[in-house]
Design a protein around this motif. Structure first.
Motif, PDB file in Angstrom:
ATOM      1  N   VAL A 114       0.866  -1.179   0.000  1.00  0.00           N
ATOM      2  CA  VAL A 114       0.000   0.000   0.000  1.00  0.00           C
ATOM      3  C   VAL A 114       0.902   1.228   0.000  1.00  0.00           C
ATOM      4  N   ARG A 115       0.596   2.190  -0.868  1.00  0.00           N
ATOM      5  CA  ARG A 115       1.383   3.422  -0.926  1.00  0.00           C
ATOM      6  C   ARG A 115       0.448   4.609  -1.065  1.00  0.00           C
ATOM      7  N   LEU A 116       0.619   5.578  -0.189  1.00  0.00           N
ATOM      8  CA  LEU A 116      -0.038   6.873  -0.325  1.00  0.00           C
ATOM      9  C   LEU A 116       1.084   7.890  -0.413  1.00  0.00           C
ATOM     10  N   GLY A 117       1.257   8.490  -1.567  1.00  0.00           N
ATOM     11  CA  GLY A 117       2.392   9.378  -1.769  1.00  0.00           C
ATOM     12  C   GLY A 117       2.019  10.664  -2.462  1.00  0.00           C
ATOM     13  N   VAL A 118       2.854  11.654  -2.223  1.00  0.00           N
ATOM     14  CA  VAL A 118       2.746  12.943  -2.899  1.00  0.00           C
ATOM     15  C   VAL A 118       4.035  13.112  -3.689  1.00  0.00           C
ATOM     16  N   ASP A 119       3.918  13.281  -4.992  1.00  0.00           N
ATOM     17  CA  ASP A 119       5.087  13.366  -5.861  1.00  0.00           C
ATOM     18  C   ASP A 119       5.360  14.807  -6.270  1.00  0.00           C
ATOM     19  N   ASN A 120       6.611  15.058  -6.616  1.00  0.00           N
ATOM     20  CA  ASN A 120       7.053  16.354  -7.150  1.00  0.00           C
ATOM     21  C   ASN A 120       6.740  17.525  -6.227  1.00  0.00           C
ATOM     22  N   ILE A 121       7.142  17.409  -4.973  1.00  0.00           N
ATOM     23  CA  ILE A 121       7.013  18.501  -4.026  1.00  0.00           C
ATOM     24  C   ILE A 121       8.197  19.438  -4.241  1.00  0.00           C
ATOM     25  N   LEU A 122       7.935  20.724  -4.399  1.00  0.00           N
ATOM     26  CA  LEU A 122       9.017  21.675  -4.639  1.00  0.00           C
ATOM     27  C   LEU A 122       9.773  21.950  -3.344  1.00  0.00           C
ATOM     28  N   ASN A 123      11.100  21.854  -3.405  1.00  0.00           N
ATOM     29  CA  ASN A 123      11.976  22.131  -2.277  1.00  0.00           C
ATOM     30  C   ASN A 123      12.606  23.502  -2.510  1.00  0.00           C
ATOM     31  N   MET A 135      16.593  28.194  -2.209  1.00  0.00           N
ATOM     32  CA  MET A 135      16.324  29.179  -3.249  1.00  0.00           C
ATOM     33  C   MET A 135      16.900  30.566  -2.911  1.00  0.00           C
ATOM     34  N   ILE A 136      16.893  30.933  -1.642  1.00  0.00           N
ATOM     35  CA  ILE A 136      17.390  32.246  -1.220  1.00  0.00           C
ATOM     36  C   ILE A 136      18.722  32.055  -0.515  1.00  0.00           C
ATOM     37  N   ASP A 137      19.761  32.760  -0.982  1.00  0.00           N
ATOM     38  CA  ASP A 137      21.085  32.619  -0.367  1.00  0.00           C
ATOM     39  C   ASP A 137      21.190  33.521   0.858  1.00  0.00           C
ATOM     40  N   ILE A 179      17.546  35.746  -4.792  1.00  0.00           N
ATOM     41  CA  ILE A 179      16.706  34.614  -5.194  1.00  0.00           C
ATOM     42  C   ILE A 179      17.284  33.992  -6.454  1.00  0.00           C
ATOM     43  N   ASP A 180      17.491  32.674  -6.387  1.00  0.00           N
ATOM     44  CA  ASP A 180      17.998  31.930  -7.542  1.00  0.00           C
ATOM     45  C   ASP A 180      17.033  30.774  -7.799  1.00  0.00           C
ATOM     46  N   TYR A 181      16.190  30.915  -8.827  1.00  0.00           N
ATOM     47  CA  TYR A 181      15.167  29.910  -9.122  1.00  0.00           C
ATOM     48  C   TYR A 181      15.775  28.607  -9.641  1.00  0.00           C
ATOM     49  N   ASP A 182      17.012  28.607 -10.051  1.00  0.00           N
ATOM     50  CA  ASP A 182      17.653  27.383 -10.522  1.00  0.00           C
ATOM     51  C   ASP A 182      17.970  26.426  -9.381  1.00  0.00           C
ATOM     52  N   LYS A 183      17.918  26.904  -8.157  1.00  0.00           N
ATOM     53  CA  LYS A 183      18.221  26.049  -6.995  1.00  0.00           C
ATOM     54  C   LYS A 183      16.984  25.332  -6.465  1.00  0.00           C
ATOM     55  N   ILE A 184      15.847  25.499  -7.126  1.00  0.00           N
ATOM     56  CA  ILE A 184      14.633  24.793  -6.702  1.00  0.00           C
ATOM     57  C   ILE A 184      14.728  23.348  -7.192  1.00  0.00           C
ATOM     58  N   THR A 185      14.539  22.419  -6.283  1.00  0.00           N
ATOM     59  CA  THR A 185      14.532  20.994  -6.603  1.00  0.00           C
ATOM     60  C   THR A 185      13.171  20.419  -6.216  1.00  0.00           C
ATOM     61  N   SER A 186      12.951  19.171  -6.545  1.00  0.00           N
ATOM     62  CA  SER A 186      11.703  18.518  -6.154  1.00  0.00           C
ATOM     63  C   SER A 186      12.014  17.163  -5.544  1.00  0.00           C
ATOM     64  N   PHE A 187      11.082  16.683  -4.721  1.00  0.00           N
ATOM     65  CA  PHE A 187      11.215  15.380  -4.093  1.00  0.00           C
ATOM     66  C   PHE A 187       9.826  14.769  -3.960  1.00  0.00           C
ATOM     67  N   SER A 188       9.810  13.512  -3.645  1.00  0.00           N
ATOM     68  CA  SER A 188       8.549  12.785  -3.453  1.00  0.00           C
ATOM     69  C   SER A 188       8.509  12.207  -2.051  1.00  0.00           C
ATOM     70  N   GLN A 189       7.324  12.079  -1.535  1.00  0.00           N
ATOM     71  CA  GLN A 189       7.192  11.511  -0.202  1.00  0.00           C
ATOM     72  C   GLN A 189       6.056  10.523  -0.191  1.00  0.00           C
TER      73      GLN A 189
END
Length: 135
Positions: free
Chosen positions: A105-114, A118-120, A125-135
């Motif tokens: 059984v899996r209940l997951g949320v995919d492509n969550i923006l990290n 993003m802000i140093d 602000i550097d939008y290229d530092k946005i990554t994604s993950f799944s949980q």
């Protein structure tokens, strides 16, 4: 008389608190699987005797008498943000005394923006530092 009324009032407040339904971290296990079980609102616990038994009542696996059974289910919740998957396989053993079964059984949320990086340190602000993950 006042002491009895006060004691009854306090006890009724204590026992009424037990009727509150709380949600827990594993609440997704109560969603269920299979068209029949979901259509009946979970009222299949006592008579589920197929590959969906691990979800409702694992003792129902003994009722499997065919060669093997497999099941897969996919559902999406909350505007397709959360995805619920159920995968199961069951096969009766040769000695007619048991059943081998496995279910996932899996209940997951995919492509969550990290956006934590993003802000140093200087506030840029550097939008290229946005990554994604799944949980």
């Amino acid at each position: 008389m006042k002491k009895i009324f006060f004691t009854a009032f306090i006890l009724s407040g204590i026992f009424s608190e037990a009727q509150i339904i709380r949600k827990y971290s594993n609440e997704f296990l109560n969603i269920g699987a299979g068209a029949r079980g979901l259509a009946m609102g979970g009222a299949v616990i006592s008579n589920q005797e197929d590959v969906y038994s691990p979800m409702w009542n694992p003792a129902g696996l003994i009722g499997i008498d065919r060669d093997w059974q497999g099941a897969a289910m996919h559902a999406e919740y909350f505007e397709s943000i959360a995805k619920y998957d159920y995968l199961a396989y069951a096969k009766p053993l040769d000695n007619k005394g048991g059943v081998f079964a496995i279910s996932v059984v899996r209940l997951g949320v995919d492509n969550i923006l990290n956006t934590t990086q993003m802000i140093d340190a200087e506030g840029n602000i550097d939008y290229d530092k946005i990554t994604s993950f799944s949980q």
